[in-house]
Design a protein around this motif. Structure first.
Motif, mmCIF file in Angstrom:
data_model
loop_
_atom_site.group_PDB
_atom_site.id
_atom_site.type_symbol
_atom_site.label_atom_id
_atom_site.label_comp_id
_atom_site.label_asym_id
_atom_site.label_seq_id
_atom_site.Cartn_x
_atom_site.Cartn_y
_atom_site.Cartn_z
ATOM 1 N N LEU A 1 0.836 -1.207 0.000
ATOM 2 C CA LEU A 1 0.000 0.000 0.000
ATOM 3 C C LEU A 1 0.868 1.253 0.000
ATOM 4 N N THR A 2 1.926 1.225 0.789
ATOM 5 C CA THR A 2 2.846 2.365 0.837
ATOM 6 C C THR A 2 3.518 2.580 -0.514
ATOM 7 N N ILE A 3 3.948 1.499 -1.131
ATOM 8 C CA ILE A 3 4.597 1.600 -2.447
ATOM 9 C C ILE A 3 3.605 2.110 -3.490
ATOM 10 N N GLU A 4 2.399 1.576 -3.449
ATOM 11 C CA GLU A 4 1.359 1.978 -4.400
ATOM 12 C C GLU A 4 0.978 3.450 -4.229
ATOM 13 N N SER A 5 1.040 3.951 -3.009
ATOM 14 C CA SER A 5 0.650 5.336 -2.719
ATOM 15 C C SER A 5 1.740 6.350 -3.034
ATOM 16 N N SER A 6 2.896 5.885 -3.481
ATOM 17 C CA SER A 6 4.026 6.797 -3.666
ATOM 18 C C SER A 6 3.768 7.863 -4.733
ATOM 19 N N LYS A 7 2.965 7.563 -5.719
ATOM 20 C CA LYS A 7 2.688 8.538 -6.779
ATOM 21 C C LYS A 7 1.537 9.474 -6.429
ATOM 22 N N ARG A 8 0.762 9.097 -5.433
ATOM 23 C CA ARG A 8 -0.368 9.932 -5.005
ATOM 24 C C ARG A 8 0.158 11.027 -4.079
ATOM 25 N N SER B 1 2.307 8.359 0.532
ATOM 26 C CA SER B 1 2.939 7.177 1.135
ATOM 27 C C SER B 1 3.543 7.500 2.505
ATOM 28 N N TRP B 2 3.813 8.791 2.775
ATOM 29 C CA TRP B 2 4.285 9.161 4.115
ATOM 30 C C TRP B 2 3.219 8.870 5.160
ATOM 31 N N ALA B 3 1.956 8.958 4.785
ATOM 32 C CA ALA B 3 0.870 8.615 5.718
ATOM 33 C C ALA B 3 0.681 7.104 5.794
ATOM 34 N N THR B 4 0.678 6.437 4.641
ATOM 35 C CA THR B 4 0.441 4.987 4.646
ATOM 36 C C THR B 4 1.621 4.214 5.226
ATOM 37 N N LEU B 5 2.798 4.822 5.248
ATOM 38 C CA LEU B 5 3.969 4.175 5.852
ATOM 39 C C LEU B 5 3.764 3.947 7.357
ATOM 40 N N SER B 6 2.864 4.701 7.953
ATOM 41 C CA SER B 6 2.589 4.527 9.381
ATOM 42 C C SER B 6 2.032 3.138 9.697
#
Length: 167
Positions: A111-118, A128-133
């Motif tokens: 999810l963190t990797i996938e969110s990197s472009k958002r 991804s800074w939020a999903t990395l949590s």
């Protein structure tokens, strides 16, 4: 081992401080955003920053809560069993928690990797800074759970946690 324990205690204090800072930041951002919106100059970035702080506060705060208390426990039911059965149930419960946290890590990393472009709507930082949590907080809770399992196994008593208890 004392050096490692000291380092972990320092980490625990830093983590607790971060949770407090994130909570205070959320309050300041949301309050300021409301005030500025009222006077006609909205701070749109404050909402995004609050979401980022909230994500980290939730997962780091959950680790702090796990360290200091029995987060999930049905004491009324649990206390009716003999001591050995309580120990077995407690250890089984901790293993189930580990399995759940492992799944959060396994799904949180992609999810963190996938969110990197958002990007956040008003900030130029990756979501991804939020999903990395999710995976980071879950790994920290796994460490806390393993410490509880080891402590319970070696002392043959079920730890109840307590204020200031770190490791």
């Amino acid at each position: 081992m004392t050096g490692m324990k000291k380092a972990y205690e320092t980490f625990c204090k830093v983590e607790e401080t971060l949770v407090k800072v994130f909570l205070m930041g959320i309050v300041v951002f949301v309050f300021s955003s409301a005030i500025f919106r009222t006077i006609g100059s909205p701070l749109n970035w404050a909402v995004d920053m609050s979401m980022l702080f909230f994500a980290w506060m939730v997962f780091l705060g959950a680790d702090v809560a796990m360290r200091h208390t029995e987060l999930v426990n049905v004491d009324l039911f649990f206390r009716r069993f003999p001591d050995k059965a309580q120990m077995g149930i407690y250890l089984l419960w901790q293993v189930l928690i580990l399995a759940f946290l492992g799944m959060l890590v396994a799904y949180g990393v992609p999810l963190t990797i996938e969110s990197s472009k958002r990007l956040f709507q008003t900030m130029t930082i990756s979501y991804s800074w939020a999903t990395l949590s999710v995976p980071v907080g879950s790994v920290l809770m796994m460490v806390t759970t393993v410490i509880k399992i080891v402590r319970t196994w070696t002392t043959k008593t079920i730890g109840r946690g307590g204020a200031g208890e770190c490791c």
